[in-house]
Motif scaffolding. Structure first.
Motif, PDB file in Angstrom:
ATOM      1  N   GLU A 280       0.812  -1.218   0.000  1.00  0.00           N
ATOM      2  CA  GLU A 280       0.000   0.000   0.000  1.00  0.00           C
ATOM      3  C   GLU A 280       0.847   1.271   0.000  1.00  0.00           C
ATOM      4  O   GLU A 280       0.347   2.342  -0.346  1.00  0.00           O
ATOM      5  CB  GLU A 280      -0.953  -0.005   1.190  1.00  0.00           C
ATOM      6  CG  GLU A 280      -2.087  -1.017   1.040  1.00  0.00           C
ATOM      7  CD  GLU A 280      -3.034  -1.015   2.225  1.00  0.00           C
ATOM      8  OE1 GLU A 280      -3.761  -0.018   2.396  1.00  0.00           O
ATOM      9  OE2 GLU A 280      -3.042  -2.005   2.981  1.00  0.00           O
ATOM     10  N   TYR A 304      -6.642   2.862  -3.059  1.00  0.00           N
ATOM     11  CA  TYR A 304      -5.490   2.176  -3.638  1.00  0.00           C
ATOM     12  C   TYR A 304      -5.423   0.719  -3.200  1.00  0.00           C
ATOM     13  O   TYR A 304      -5.021  -0.152  -3.974  1.00  0.00           O
ATOM     14  CB  TYR A 304      -4.201   2.896  -3.256  1.00  0.00           C
ATOM     15  CG  TYR A 304      -2.975   2.380  -3.993  1.00  0.00           C
ATOM     16  CD1 TYR A 304      -2.838   2.572  -5.360  1.00  0.00           C
ATOM     17  CD2 TYR A 304      -1.965   1.699  -3.317  1.00  0.00           C
ATOM     18  CE1 TYR A 304      -1.734   2.102  -6.044  1.00  0.00           C
ATOM     19  CE2 TYR A 304      -0.851   1.226  -3.993  1.00  0.00           C
ATOM     20  CZ  TYR A 304      -0.742   1.428  -5.362  1.00  0.00           C
ATOM     21  OH  TYR A 304       0.358   0.956  -6.030  1.00  0.00           O
ATOM     22  N   ARG A 305      -5.829   0.436  -1.981  1.00  0.00           N
ATOM     23  CA  ARG A 305      -5.822  -0.940  -1.494  1.00  0.00           C
ATOM     24  C   ARG A 305      -6.767  -1.803  -2.344  1.00  0.00           C
ATOM     25  O   ARG A 305      -6.391  -2.906  -2.766  1.00  0.00           O
ATOM     26  CB  ARG A 305      -6.235  -0.975  -0.022  1.00  0.00           C
ATOM     27  CG  ARG A 305      -6.309  -2.379   0.567  1.00  0.00           C
ATOM     28  CD  ARG A 305      -6.777  -2.353   2.014  1.00  0.00           C
ATOM     29  NE  ARG A 305      -6.916  -3.687   2.554  1.00  0.00           N
ATOM     30  CZ  ARG A 305      -5.934  -4.411   3.088  1.00  0.00           C
ATOM     31  NH1 ARG A 305      -4.722  -3.908   3.149  1.00  0.00           N
ATOM     32  NH2 ARG A 305      -6.156  -5.618   3.555  1.00  0.00           N
TER      33      ARG A 305
END
Length: 597
Positions: A280, A304-305
């Protein structure tokens, strides 16, 4: 009247007038704006605050101070200390105002050569750029020469066409970067080497008048809505792990500087020995990951994860709620394939580059009964007993605060033990670097080491470097490198060279001593990056320097040391260094086992 006065003062070159009255005359409502001031000579952009020197005006567009010289005249002697250095933002702006082209000139007219492995890395980057990659990541060991590689890569990719190059690096490394450009550049480009804290000056705002705002407010505003004043062809981010927090003002500012007015993006060169500790943290490299995966880059509002999970990463957490490579081998394999096997980056270990591998030793310190009693004292009582100030807000806080207090207590209590380890290394003929974290511990350890050296009949020269003595930092570093001090205790973990045999260590052609170096890491350097960066202060440029990790067994420091080793294991695993990653993971397990039995 004021204009005549300014002209006469400038001609005399040394006459000053009071800042308040002059500023009213120079930038007041009735005065012409600095942008339209006409000069028959060259306009000099000044670096730093030069007070109220006559003739100096503020350019509100570029947010710089300018001295418009008369035809055939240069800077007055009084302004000479403020002349903008080559490859600075101010020198770049000076070129823009005067329609100049500033070109680096390699010393002696010939650029210095690269090592074979450096040339290979440069060739890979140039090939990636020509094939359309948006950037390139170098995950290479500390001290492997990423700075000259980046300079040569920029020149090789651009050819003879002049380009605008932005380099973002730590403040302490700015002078070295500028010197490296002069030594290794093979073609002429306009370079700006700048530290992250000053990046906001390179951005404009479509509506707000930044010249009216305090610096911090202007920096916050342009990080959210700023537009780059310059279309950069290439942006080099040195020690790019400083952007691991993609939500930070620093990271957002860099992303805005990448954007060009034609809708494109500057080519980005990312360089770090420790780019990220978990997947991450790779958000700042999202463009590279997306290019390798053949998908659209994640937009600003995208989680984003979740985006990484759509690419096939599992992102499982351990019982501590953290990502750990041992439980996520598919993640490691996938991210390595995307970043290092798809033409957007390279990773290598020291042995891959024929450089010496890092030697490490761990020395648990067993406290005496008396020192154990000192360690177990309550926080306020402990600080009073140690002669340290007790602050009014030192009441118990969160679990993390309490844990950090235990770590700091251990750091102070074990100071005499650390001193004996250091002196033992001096006896063996080494110069010793002691990276630490807590400033109070630095002072205590430095004093203890000096006492132990004196008691052993050795030279007691010890220097301490902290953020409190910025002006003396380089002088102290040079004193250690010349052998005028046998030990340096410091909390500067990046941007400082302390290796044996350093060339031009004093900026005057002198070379550092060839005395072997040893690092004794005497504080917990949390996270998966700081300790590896600290190791690289002495092991660099092909020089080997063993590292000793010293921690107080059976204390809160031991638990944090184990956690740090797990993070280091993550970082190394994601950078393809399986050997050292496994070693740190085993050390973490060993410390945890010993601490719980």
């Amino acid at each position: 009247m004021t204009t005549d006065h300014a002209r006469k003062s400038a001609a005399r070159e040394q006459v000053r007038i009071t800042g308040e009255s002059y500023l009213r005359a120079a930038v007041g409502a009735a005065a012409p704006s600095p942008e339209v001031i006409r000069s028959t000579g060259r306009q000099f952009v000044l670096s730093g605050f030069c007070g109220s020197f006559a003739g100096v005006v503020r350019n509100r567009h570029w947010l710089v101070d300018v001295y418009p010289a008369q035809e055939g005249r240069g800077l007055p002697r009084g302004l000479a200390p403020f002349e903008a250095p080559l490859h600075s933002w101010e020198r770049f702006v000076q070129g823009e105002i005067n329609h100049e082209v500033l070109l680096p000139r390699p010393q002696g007219g010939t650029a210095l050569p690269l090592r074979d492995y450096q040339q290979e890395q440069v060739a890979r980057l140039v090939a990636a750029r020509r094939e359309g990659a948006p950037g390139y990541l170098w995950a290479l060991p500390t001290g492997s020469g990423k700075t000259p590689m980046a300079v040569r890569a920029v020149c090789a990719a651009a050819g003879r066409a002049p380009q605008k190059i932005l380099v973002v690096t730590r403040l302490s490394v700015v002078p070295a970067w500028r010197a490296t450009i002069d030594r290794f550049a093979t073609s002429g480009h306009r370079w700006v080497v700048i530290n992250p804290e000053r990046l906001w000056r390179l951005l404009d705002h479509p509506e707000a008048g930044l010249h009216r705002l305090p610096g911090d407010e202007a920096a916050k505003l342009v990080a959210q809505e700023g537009v780059s004043r310059v279309d950069w062809d290439t942006v080099v981010i040195d020690e790019c792990h400083m952007l691991a927090n993609s939500e930070s003002r620093r990271a957002r500012t860099v992303q805005r500087l990448m954007a060009r007015s034609d809708g494109g993006q500057a080519f980005a060169i990312w360089a770090s020995a420790t780019p990220f500790t978990e997947p991450e943290e790779s958000a700042y490299l999202g463009n590279l990951v997306a290019h390798a995966a053949g998908v659209r880059p994640p937009a600003g509002e995208v989680d984003y994860r979740l985006w990484l999970k759509e690419l096939g990463l599992r992102l499982n957490n351990d019982r501590r709620g953290r990502w750990y490579h041992r439980f996520n081998r598919p993640d490691v394999t996938r991210l390595r394939a995307l970043l290092y096997e798809s033409g957007v980056g390279s990773a290598a270990t020291a042995s891959d580059l024929n450089l010496p591998e890092q030697e490490r030793d761990v020395q648990p310190i067993v406290l005496s009964e008396a020192d154990r009693v000192r360690y177990e004292r309550a926080w306020e009582e402990f600080r009073r007993s140690e002669g340290l100030s007790v602050f009014a807000d030192s009441s118990p806080g969160s679990y993390r605060v309490e844990a950090l207090r235990k770590v700091q207590k251990a750091s102070l209590v074990k100071a005499p033990y650390v001193a004996r380890i250091v002196v033992d290394q001096v006896r063996r003929g080494c110069q010793v670097v002691v990276p630490m974290w807590f400033v109070e511990s630095i002072d205590e350890v430095a004093v203890r080491i000096a006492r132990e050296l004196r008691a052993a009949g050795l030279d007691e020269r010890v220097v301490a470097i902290t953020g409190r003595d910025v002006e003396l930092r380089e002088r102290k570093r040079v004193a250690f490198q010349r052998g005028e001090a046998l030990v340096v205790v410091l909390n500067a973990l990046e941007g400082i060279n302390l290796h044996a045999g350093e060339a031009n260590t004093d900026g005057k052609g002198g070379r550092a001593t060839s005395t072997p170096r040893v690092s004794v890491i005497a504080d917990v350097l949390t996270g998966g990056k700081r300790a590896l960066q600290a190791e690289g202060r002495t092991q660099r440029d092909g020089r080997s320097a063993p590292v000793i990790y010293a921690y107080a067994a059976g204390t809160g420091e031991a638990q944090w040391t184990a956690a740090t080793f797990r993070s280091l294991s993550n970082t190394l695993s994601l950078s393809t260094n399986d050997r050292d990653s496994a070693a740190f993971a085993c050390l973490a397990d060993h410390i945890t086992l010993q601490d719980t039995t």
